[in-house]
Design an enzyme around this catalytic site. Structure first.
Site, PDB file in Angstrom:
ATOM      1  N   GLY A  17       0.842  -1.201   0.000  1.00 18.73           N
ATOM      2  CA  GLY A  17       0.000   0.000   0.000  1.00 18.73           C
ATOM      3  C   GLY A  17       0.875   1.248   0.000  1.00 18.73           C
ATOM      4  O   GLY A  17       2.050   1.188  -0.369  1.00 18.73           O
ATOM      5  N   PHE A  18       0.311   2.365   0.416  1.00 16.91           N
ATOM      6  CA  PHE A  18       1.077   3.610   0.377  1.00 16.91           C
ATOM      7  C   PHE A  18       2.338   3.528   1.235  1.00 16.91           C
ATOM      8  O   PHE A  18       3.428   3.866   0.790  1.00 16.91           O
ATOM      9  CB  PHE A  18       0.206   4.787   0.834  1.00 16.91           C
ATOM     10  N   VAL A  84       0.774 -13.488   4.701  1.00 11.05           N
ATOM     11  CA  VAL A  84       1.534 -13.612   5.942  1.00 11.05           C
ATOM     12  C   VAL A  84       0.657 -14.266   6.995  1.00 11.05           C
ATOM     13  O   VAL A  84      -0.495 -13.873   7.183  1.00 11.05           O
ATOM     14  CB  VAL A  84       1.977 -12.229   6.433  1.00 11.05           C
ATOM     15  N   GLU A 175     -17.657  11.062   0.458  1.00 12.17           N
ATOM     16  CA  GLU A 175     -17.347  10.919  -0.962  1.00 12.17           C
ATOM     17  C   GLU A 175     -18.189   9.803  -1.569  1.00 12.17           C
ATOM     18  O   GLU A 175     -18.715   9.932  -2.667  1.00 12.17           O
ATOM     19  CB  GLU A 175     -15.850  10.648  -1.156  1.00 12.17           C
ATOM     20  N   ASP A 305      -1.461   2.894   8.326  1.00 12.57           N
ATOM     21  CA  ASP A 305      -2.656   2.769   9.167  1.00 12.57           C
ATOM     22  C   ASP A 305      -2.452   1.854  10.366  1.00 12.57           C
ATOM     23  O   ASP A 305      -3.081   2.029  11.408  1.00 12.57           O
ATOM     24  CB  ASP A 305      -3.820   2.183   8.346  1.00 12.57           C
TER      25      ASP A 305
END
Lengths: 449, 449
Positions: A17-18, A84, A175, A305
């Site tokens: 991810g980011f 994992v 959104e 996160d």
């Protein structure tokens, strides 16, 4: 393995991810480390646009980019698709579904999952909006609700099928509910011309007085007004106490009949962290030092996160958004390199580049320091920033084309129930349907659960 | 139901493929009939480009178009998403998963499914390439084979994972095997840089002496040479006698170790026709009169792959390709209208617009009457014809962009294992994998079957 050098330190990055991707980019610049990025998917997903997949505006492929494509340019970074399952901290080995993998340094960037806060029925009946499969499921479900509702003779069931609730009035909820209202009232009402506007209900459920908690009041009021204009009914100062197959119940006692509950109300750390035996804090996120590593295992860093950086008892603030993940991923990589090189580690502090959210076409709110913008200019700002962070020139071009069509034609192109992975289970009713009296009855998949 | 008029005849069209869609277009011009198109999917799929989805070149969304979008412009045509389960010919009622639907006239255009000719194991272990789900499954499977093969320590399993067989050397088989070879030897060998060219085998199995049976010999020879150049190994004059999870066995006795068998060798009528109690001929297709209706039920017409028009004992020739389906769908609609209006029906005869197939970049064969073209010009012809028949301007534009990227960068953009609908099941081996000796073991999903 040409990409590996047996004398260099091996770093594993868990998650593409980011946070994981930016950590890999940082370590890709440092050729002396051998880096393996592990993800269960072979692509990076641009989560900020996921809600547009769930509202039939974008193809999931266009917000995804093959991780191997990114790492081609980094000779010391390799990718491995694996799930994992655990971690052997003492032996510095990761346990995956394809075997044990040893590391010298580890960056855990597994991200978050939806937090249902133990609300009864929520996990079973509400939709998450966290990955590509979630978004495809939601899109397919909403389109199916319309298909079944059009010929449904039972008025209660029809009402349930045409009532859509979104739980959580943060940026994701706002959104999504805005995009859903536009999908329904432009494209879908043209597709299902027999349906009247008042047949369809779109409801936002939010615990606070206003949407976008944490944004300046001016932007909150703007958002509220915009949502109203889009036909979104706001249930503020309410929270969900139960979700059933055919309704969602609020703390006021009110029960909203619906087949669709989209849950954007909270996140928690990925469950793998528990299985790894990590020190967990609030929302099952992994407690780290201010430098983002584990106090007992300084070679293990956490970013994104899933990280909960603490300075003693004090939480180091930072929202669970992409810019924070990018900053943490980059710092974790730098600090891990510093750790290997016996240099000093830097503590994390979040640099706020501003918050923004779009509310349907030509509308957005942007909050940056003292700057508070709303309307068309905010919307253009939102568009440009999202296009810039999206990976892949081809993806950007096709997203831009989709947005252009959407803007000019008030149309959502991806109104496709595809792929059909779940069966739609009809009810036992078999009303006669003929040329003069068209009736039929169908329940969607969720009725069988 | 605003689209319905209780005094007009109700026509049901079963299936939104080429035959059904063109029948609907024809009846859309005749406002006096009330038309319901029924399909299990809410979109028309452009099957001629399906092989490009299965080879990671196109998104499945880009070759699909929402049927409701098409029928918006036709006030007398409505769409209904339903699965057909049977037919009550005597009472003129269709039985679906959402109830019985009465008709005055019926056009059956259900299409075809893969014909495995009863070869043991084929249905269980070989892949079909007939719908969007099939194509996504194949793409995900092939990409997963590479992911697992890269770290597979067992040389036999690794060889199975990297051997890909395509059964059937007709246009679909040729186009797919060419696209697969290009995917593998351009994009994937850059993604998996450790793999050598000779590690990967792509094998075409065809019963005749040459590929593209029925095409002129000049075009067959060109195709053979092109395939060889693409690295495709041809097994001609061979047919498959058995498929197992880890091999495919030919009539010569040779067994090719592989985890991937793509079956393009034949089609048969959709199985629903059997349940409907239709008169079935060769390959379970529905026998019709030369006018495309049933001898005993003249109000029931059949069009497309599922139709087998017979003039007495004589088959009326026509290939199972899109142009034939379009011609039959159009004629079935015209004849049904003529039937209602007591006018004379016209017999079907296939107008051959030519055959064409592409074999990798810049190569194709076009056969039109006495014209036989190969090479770049044939390829451009192929591109233009496919773009023109694709539905939706947005789809055309995005397909063109994808083709442009592919052509310029030798790249396939959709190298995504998405959505993950089937679990990939690892073997029990858990070889140690560390920075100096990377080993792991995984079997793909099909190993568990």
């Amino acid at each position: 393995m040409s990409k590996n050098n047996s004398t260099s330190k091996h770093i594993i990055i868990l998650g593409g991810g980011f946070a994981g991707l930016w950590a890999a980019k940082e370590l890709g610049k440092k050729g002396q480390y051998q880096v393996t990025v592990i993800d269960r998917n072979n692509y990076h997903l641009f989560q900020p646009l996921l809600y547009q997949v769930a509202s039939a505006g974008l193809e999931p492929e266009q917000i995804s980019y093959p991780l191997r494509g990114t790492f081609r340019k980094m000779p010391n970074v390799e990718f491995r698709m694996a799930e994992v399952t655990g971690l052997d901290l003492d032996h510095k080995a990761l346990i995956t579904d394809v075997g044990r993998i040893k590391y010298d340094g580890l960056i855990i960037a597994l991200g978050s999952v939806t937090n249902f806060f133990g609300v009864p029925g929520a996990k079973k009946y509400a939709f998450s909006l966290k990955n590509a499969e979630d978004a495809i499921d939601i899109r397919n479900h909403i389109l199916s609700c319309f298909e079944y509702a059009q010929y449904e003779s039972d008025p209660d069931l029809r009402n349930q099928l045409l009532t859509f609730t979104v739980v959580g009035g943060g940026p994701t909820g706002i959104e999504y509910v805005g995009a859903l209202a536009e999908l329904v009232h432009t494209s879908l009402r043209r597709d299902f011309s027999e349906l009247a506007k008042e047949d369809i209900k779109i409801i936002l459920i939010e615990g606070e007085d206003e949407p976008l908690s944490g944004f300046p009041e001016k932007l909150q009021m703007y958002t509220m007004k915009k949502l109203e204009k889009l036909g979104v009914q706001g249930c503020y100062k309410q929270h969900v106490v139960q979700v059933d197959v055919d309704k969602v119940t609020l703390n006021s006692g009110e029960a909203i009949p619906t087949r669709t509950v989209i849950w954007t109300a909270g996140i928690r750390g990925n469950k793998v962290a528990e299985r790894m035996g990590m020190p967990l804090g609030k929302a099952k996120r992994i407690i780290t030092t201010p430098e983002l590593n584990l106090a007992d295992h300084p070679e293990v860093f956490v970013a994104g996160d899933i990280a909960l950086p603490m300075d003693g008892d004090k939480l180091i603030p930072g929202p669970t958004v992409a810019p924070n993940a990018i900053q943490q991923g980059t710092l974790a990589a730098q600090n891990l390199a510093n750790f290997f090189e016996d240099k000093e580690l830097s503590p994390f502090s979040y640099f706020d580049k501003g918050s923004l959210a779009t509310i349907g076409r030509s509308s957005a709110v942007v909050h940056l320091g003292k700057l508070k913008i709303t309307g068309f200019f905010a919307w253009i700002t939102w568009l440009i920033i999202h296009l810039l962070y999206l990976i892949g020139f081809r993806n950007r071009l096709i997203v831009l084309i989709n947005w252009g069509f959407e803007y000019l034609l008030y149309e959502r192109g991806v109104r496709l129930i595809m792929p059909k992975t779940k069966d739609t289970i009809p009810s036992e009713k078999t009303d006669e349907y003929d040329s003069s009296s068209i009736e039929g009855a169908a329940l969607n998949k969720r009725s069988a659960e």
